[in-house]
Write a protein that holds these residues in place. Structure first.
Motif, PDB file in Angstrom:
ATOM      1  N   ILE A   1      47.386  59.438  48.868  1.00 35.16           N
ATOM      2  CA  ILE A   1      48.309  58.523  48.289  1.00 35.16           C
ATOM      3  C   ILE A   1      47.990  57.115  49.198  1.00 35.16           C
ATOM      4  N   VAL A   2      48.235  57.845  50.526  1.00 33.64           N
ATOM      5  CA  VAL A   2      49.175  56.508  51.476  1.00 33.64           C
ATOM      6  C   VAL A   2      46.933  56.071  51.613  1.00 33.64           C
ATOM      7  N   ALA A   3      46.232  56.753  51.916  1.00 36.09           N
ATOM      8  CA  ALA A   3      45.684  55.773  52.519  1.00 36.09           C
ATOM      9  C   ALA A   3      44.010  55.167  51.046  1.00 36.09           C
ATOM     10  N   ILE A   4      44.856  55.702  49.575  1.00 37.29           N
ATOM     11  CA  ILE A   4      44.339  55.186  48.519  1.00 37.29           C
ATOM     12  C   ILE A   4      44.861  53.170  48.174  1.00 37.29           C
ATOM     13  N   THR A   5      46.247  53.460  48.991  1.00 34.54           N
ATOM     14  CA  THR A   5      46.655  53.068  48.414  1.00 34.54           C
ATOM     15  C   THR A   5      46.319  51.585  49.795  1.00 34.54           C
ATOM     16  N   SER A   6      45.989  52.279  50.196  1.00 31.39           N
ATOM     17  CA  SER A   6      45.915  51.037  52.017  1.00 31.39           C
ATOM     18  C   SER A   6      45.053  49.966  51.423  1.00 31.39           C
ATOM     19  N   ARG A   7      43.559  51.088  51.449  1.00 28.40           N
ATOM     20  CA  ARG A   7      42.957  49.669  51.197  1.00 28.40           C
ATOM     21  C   ARG A   7      42.730  49.617  49.632  1.00 28.40           C
ATOM     22  N   TYR A   8      43.480  49.431  48.449  1.00 28.11           N
ATOM     23  CA  TYR A   8      43.218  48.611  47.540  1.00 28.11           C
ATOM     24  C   TYR A   8      44.103  47.430  48.035  1.00 28.11           C
ATOM     25  N   VAL A   9      45.593  47.375  49.014  1.00 24.24           N
ATOM     26  CA  VAL A   9      45.989  46.572  49.463  1.00 24.24           C
ATOM     27  C   VAL A   9      45.476  45.781  50.462  1.00 24.24           C
TER      28      VAL A   9
ATOM     29  N   ALA B   1      35.826  43.539  49.204  1.00 22.67           N
ATOM     30  CA  ALA B   1      35.125  45.046  49.313  1.00 22.67           C
ATOM     31  C   ALA B   1      33.925  45.205  49.018  1.00 22.67           C
ATOM     32  N   SER B   2      33.632  45.715  49.558  1.00 22.93           N
ATOM     33  CA  SER B   2      32.028  45.540  49.454  1.00 22.93           C
ATOM     34  C   SER B   2      31.484  46.937  48.602  1.00 22.93           C
ATOM     35  N   PRO B   3      30.318  46.824  47.897  1.00 23.17           N
ATOM     36  CA  PRO B   3      29.947  48.246  47.040  1.00 23.17           C
ATOM     37  C   PRO B   3      30.345  49.336  47.171  1.00 23.17           C
ATOM     38  N   ARG B   4      30.149  49.218  49.160  1.00 21.91           N
ATOM     39  CA  ARG B   4      29.958  50.666  49.491  1.00 21.91           C
ATOM     40  C   ARG B   4      31.641  51.164  49.718  1.00 21.91           C
ATOM     41  N   GLU B   5      32.248  49.743  50.361  1.00 21.46           N
ATOM     42  CA  GLU B   5      33.955  50.225  50.186  1.00 21.46           C
ATOM     43  C   GLU B   5      34.400  50.847  48.296  1.00 21.46           C
ATOM     44  N   ARG B   6      33.714  50.591  47.445  1.00 21.73           N
ATOM     45  CA  ARG B   6      34.551  50.218  46.497  1.00 21.73           C
ATOM     46  C   ARG B   6      34.104  51.775  46.134  1.00 21.73           C
ATOM     47  N   THR B   7      32.907  52.178  46.146  1.00 27.12           N
ATOM     48  CA  THR B   7      32.809  53.004  45.683  1.00 27.12           C
ATOM     49  C   THR B   7      33.211  54.625  46.558  1.00 27.12           C
TER      50      THR B   7
ATOM     51  N   ARG C   1      44.026  46.721  27.430  1.00 30.95           N
ATOM     52  CA  ARG C   1      43.202  46.183  28.168  1.00 30.95           C
ATOM     53  C   ARG C   1      42.057  46.825  29.582  1.00 30.95           C
ATOM     54  N   ARG C   2      41.205  47.419  30.368  1.00 35.56           N
ATOM     55  CA  ARG C   2      40.959  47.151  31.790  1.00 35.56           C
ATOM     56  C   ARG C   2      40.501  46.451  32.130  1.00 35.56           C
ATOM     57  N   PRO C   3      41.104  46.234  33.509  1.00 37.07           N
ATOM     58  CA  PRO C   3      40.437  44.672  34.147  1.00 37.07           C
ATOM     59  C   PRO C   3      39.899  45.337  34.403  1.00 37.07           C
ATOM     60  N   GLY C   4      39.711  43.326  34.227  1.00 43.25           N
ATOM     61  CA  GLY C   4      38.036  43.107  34.651  1.00 43.25           C
ATOM     62  C   GLY C   4      37.187  43.160  35.795  1.00 43.25           C
ATOM     63  N   ASP C   5      37.927  43.377  37.048  1.00 45.45           N
ATOM     64  CA  ASP C   5      36.420  43.293  37.580  1.00 45.45           C
ATOM     65  C   ASP C   5      36.681  44.457  38.566  1.00 45.45           C
ATOM     66  N   PRO C   6      35.768  45.301  39.585  1.00 45.59           N
ATOM     67  CA  PRO C   6      35.594  48.008  39.585  1.00 45.59           C
ATOM     68  C   PRO C   6      36.870  46.742  40.479  1.00 45.59           C
ATOM     69  N   LEU C   7      37.595  46.368  41.228  1.00 45.03           N
ATOM     70  CA  LEU C   7      38.530  47.195  41.919  1.00 45.03           C
ATOM     71  C   LEU C   7      39.646  47.703  41.102  1.00 45.03           C
ATOM     72  N   ALA C   8      40.045  46.126  40.654  1.00 49.75           N
ATOM     73  CA  ALA C   8      41.410  46.778  39.764  1.00 49.75           C
ATOM     74  C   ALA C   8      40.696  47.785  38.430  1.00 49.75           C
TER      75      ALA C   8
ATOM     76  N   GLU D   1      56.709  47.044  39.263  1.00 51.82           N
ATOM     77  CA  GLU D   1      56.625  48.242  40.107  1.00 51.82           C
ATOM     78  C   GLU D   1      55.028  47.795  40.756  1.00 51.82           C
ATOM     79  N   GLY D   2      55.273  47.127  42.392  1.00 50.52           N
ATOM     80  CA  GLY D   2      54.373  46.914  43.375  1.00 50.52           C
ATOM     81  C   GLY D   2      53.927  48.055  43.773  1.00 50.52           C
ATOM     82  N   PRO D   3      52.184  48.015  43.998  1.00 54.47           N
ATOM     83  CA  PRO D   3      50.817  49.618  44.310  1.00 54.47           C
ATOM     84  C   PRO D   3      52.083  49.948  45.883  1.00 54.47           C
ATOM     85  N   LEU D   4      53.036  49.260  46.584  1.00 54.62           N
ATOM     86  CA  LEU D   4      53.728  49.994  47.469  1.00 54.62           C
ATOM     87  C   LEU D   4      54.764  51.073  47.636  1.00 54.62           C
ATOM     88  N   ASP D   5      55.047  50.747  47.154  1.00 54.18           N
ATOM     89  CA  ASP D   5      57.024  51.375  46.012  1.00 54.18           C
ATOM     90  C   ASP D   5      56.177  52.359  44.896  1.00 54.18           C
ATOM     91  N   TYR D   6      55.287  51.873  43.901  1.00 54.39           N
ATOM     92  CA  TYR D   6      54.707  53.011  43.591  1.00 54.39           C
ATOM     93  C   TYR D   6      54.054  54.057  44.571  1.00 54.39           C
TER      94      TYR D   6
END
Length: 656
Positions: free
Chosen positions: A618-626, A635-641, A570-577, A598-603
């Protein structure tokens, strides 16, 4: 053996607050049915429980809780004299459920209390089975399920998200519930058909007629019964629904007097009218029937005056099928009926003199009837919904002084005059007309359609209906009581209704028709879904002999489908996940699946090594998520978008 208890955590106590709110909501529909002290005690115990959690109030000890429970048991027994039956059972359940709230110390107690709330909701259906109540109970179930979910949450959700997930759980259970409802063997009678002594005295038509008794019902728009005709609807002037025949009077009040079973014989003239009646609860034994009913339904007999009477009072909705002959000729008049129909009530000499004058000028009983009707037409009589009060001789005052009255005034005066002139007469009370509901193709006969008329014996036709009201206000019979009410309202207003007001009235009428049809359909398919209807449905579906097998197979199929669905990821419950899960699935489709440990950084390091040209993205996406997931900033709605947009733009080749 004593069980080990784990005290509720602060997070679980928030779930308990949801359950307390669900308890208050579950009690709300029962508030008007239970004694005030039971409702007040439940509310007070819930406030005490809330004060223990939020204000640090002292919790009652075991001895005090037992004393409170015993006190409630004593109160219920003192009020009802028994613990058996619906009202004492529900009152006892409410009191003990409220007492149980004081000892909710661990997760097991909280879950048990939630199931007690489900019992309270079921108890509400013993009083009300309307679709509104069912919808309300469903909302309360979702609220209680949300509280149960809060007791087991690993991480807190927003109240809106929790309520939404609880609603999904309840909706998933609806197919199983519907399958069980349709196929599970029905009881001979539903639980809610138990007698309701508190509602035995219901408003509606009385068993006697006095000045003003029927006029009081005009203000009530409550449905008395609904009628569905199998063929063409009879004309409004033929829709007279007889309820009671009144023979005896003291000059002021007309009563049925002694009642006898009637011989079923009469001569029909023309084709019968077939129809089905759904009668609302009255607390009385009578059943309305169109002139003249042919055969009495089950558990019913035909009494003198050809009225239908049940063996038990109508305390719940009753559905019955009838055939009637509006055109008919009755049989010979028995001697005992003639004596009762010619008994002249106490009245003044000028009433008798008026009747004698008609008799002396008449060649037969028909002429006397015509003279009386002509008298009502020519003199200054007026049909009104608010007639003046009458004294000890109401017929005399009405005929010679006030000359303003409702249908019961005209029926009583006409019957008195006919008997004084030697014409056998009886008074009939019931309903006349009805409002057609085009949405459901049936007539709604309301309490405001209550009416009184007379029947005179004219050889060789037998009993003939004569409605003196029609001589003064023919629109009452031809167009229904609405025409009289509307005319009175416009007269009081002093000007015609505006177009906007008429349009709003028509819209409101259509909405009423639709809502009444929804309630009727609900009753037919839910409340009145009994053993006979289930058998007919299963026969129609060809499942009568295999209903049990279909039920078991259906339950197993639904459980299997749910298990297969729950087994899928199942897909995670919150928007960021959800955004990061979309990113991981995109890389997996390209041939680089994420290991469970495997954690986000290793992945990210593995992905950057696989696609060097996409390293920056890839680095930018992972850095923002972490930073959003594990950092202090949210994370604000604009940052999630923006993060979701970066995932969509990430270009990695799909695996072949």
């Amino acid at each position: 053996m004593s069980r080990s208890t784990v005290p509720l955590t602060p997070v679980q106590r928030q779930g308990l607050a949801w359950l307390l709110l669900g308890g208050a909501a579950a009690l709300l529909p029962l508030g008007r049915e239970l004694p005030w002290w039971a409702v007040a005690a439940f509310a007070g115990l819930l406030c005490w429980r809330l004060g223990i959690d939020r204000r640090g109030w002292p919790a009652p000890g075991r001895l005090l809780r037992v004393a409170l429970a015993a006190f409630g048991v004593a109160l219920v027994y003192a009020r009802y004299g028994s613990f058996l039956g619906r009202d004492p059972g529900i009152a006892l359940l409410v009191w003990l459920t409220g007492t149980k709230a004081l000892e909710l110390t661990d997760e097991r107690d909280a879950m048990l209390w939630a199931f007690l709330l489900f019992l309270l909701l079921l108890g509400g259906f013993l009083y009300d089975q309307s679709p509104l109540h069912a919808f309300y109970a469903l909302v309360v179930v979702v609220l209680v399920v949300a509280g149960m979910m809060r007791l087991h949450e690993d991480r807190p959700l927003t109240p809106v998200a929790r309520f939404r997930y609880a609603a999904v759980v309840v909706v998933q259970a609806l197919p199983l519930m519907l399958l069980m409802y349709v196929l599970f063997p029905r009881l001979p009678a539903p639980l809610w058909s138990l007698p309701n002594p508190s509602r035995a005295a219901l408003t509606g038509m009385s068993d006697e007629m006095r000045p003003g008794s029927i006029g009081e019902l005009v203000a009530s728009g409550a449905i008395a019964f609904r009628v569905h005709f199998d063929g063409a609807r009879p004309a409004t002037t033929d829709r007279y629904w007889r309820v009671r025949v009144l023979w005896d009077t003291d000059g002021r009040v007309w009563r049925t007097g002694a009642s006898y079973d009637e011989s079923p014989g009469f001569e029909p003239l023309g084709d019968p009218v077939a129809y089905r009646v759904m009668l609302e609860p009255t607390g009385k034994t009578w059943l309305p029937a169109l002139d003249m009913p042919v055969i009495a339904p089950a558990n019913t007999r035909i009494r003198s005056g050809r009225v239908l009477e049940r063996h038990q009072p109508v305390n719940e909705r009753v559905v019955y099928v009838l055939r009637s002959h509006p055109r008919h000729r009755t049989g010979p008049l028995p001697a005992w009926e003639r004596r009762r129909a010619l008994a002249v009530p106490p009245t003044s000499e000028r009433v008798r003199a008026l009747a004698r004058s008609w008799r002396q000028a008449a060649e037969g009983d028909d002429d006397v009837v015509r003279a009386a009707l002509q008298y009502f037409r020519k003199e200054s009589f007026r049909y009104t919904l608010s007639p003046p009060r009458l004294g000890d001789d109401p017929v005399d005052e009405f005929l010679f002084e006030t000359r303003r009255g409702f249908c019961e005034h005209y029926a009583a005066a006409f019957a008195t005059l006919m008997r004084a002139a030697g014409v056998a007469t009886r008074v009939v009370i019931g309903y006349q007309g009805g409002l057609y509901n085009p949405t459901g193709d049936y007539d709604m006969v309301r309490q405001s359609d209550a009416h009184a008329w007379t029947e005179v014996w004219l050889a060789p036709r037998g009993w003939v209906r004569v409605d003196a009201t029609a001589a003064v206000a023919p629109e009452r019979v031809e167009q229904g009581i609405e025409s009289v009410v509307a005319e009175g309202a416009e007269a009081r207003a002093g000007e015609p209704a505006r177009f906007e007001a008429r349009w709003l009235a028509r819209a409101w009428q259509r909405a009423r028709f639709t809502w009444d049809y929804v309630n009727l359909s609900w009753f037919y398919w839910v409340k009145d879904y009994d053993e006979n209807r289930q058998t007919r449905l299963l026969d129609r579906l060809g499942l009568r002999d295999s209903a049990g097998l279909v039920l078991v197979a259906g339950v197993m199929g639904l459980v299997l489908a749910y298990a297969l669905g729950a087994g899928r990821r199942r897909r995670p419950g919150d928007p960021l996940a959800r955004i990061y899960d979309r990113y991981c699935r995109k890389l997996a489709r390209a041939g680089l699946a994420r290991d469970p440990h495997e954690g986000p950084l290793d992945y990210a390091r593995r992905a950057a090594a696989r696609w060097p040209e996409q390293r920056a993205a890839i680095v930018a996406i992972t850095s923002r998520y972490v930073s959003f997931r594990y950092g202090s900033a949210q994370a604000s709605p604009r940052e999630r978008t923006a993060l979701a947009r970066a995932v969509r733009r990430l270009a990695v080749p799909r695996a072949r």
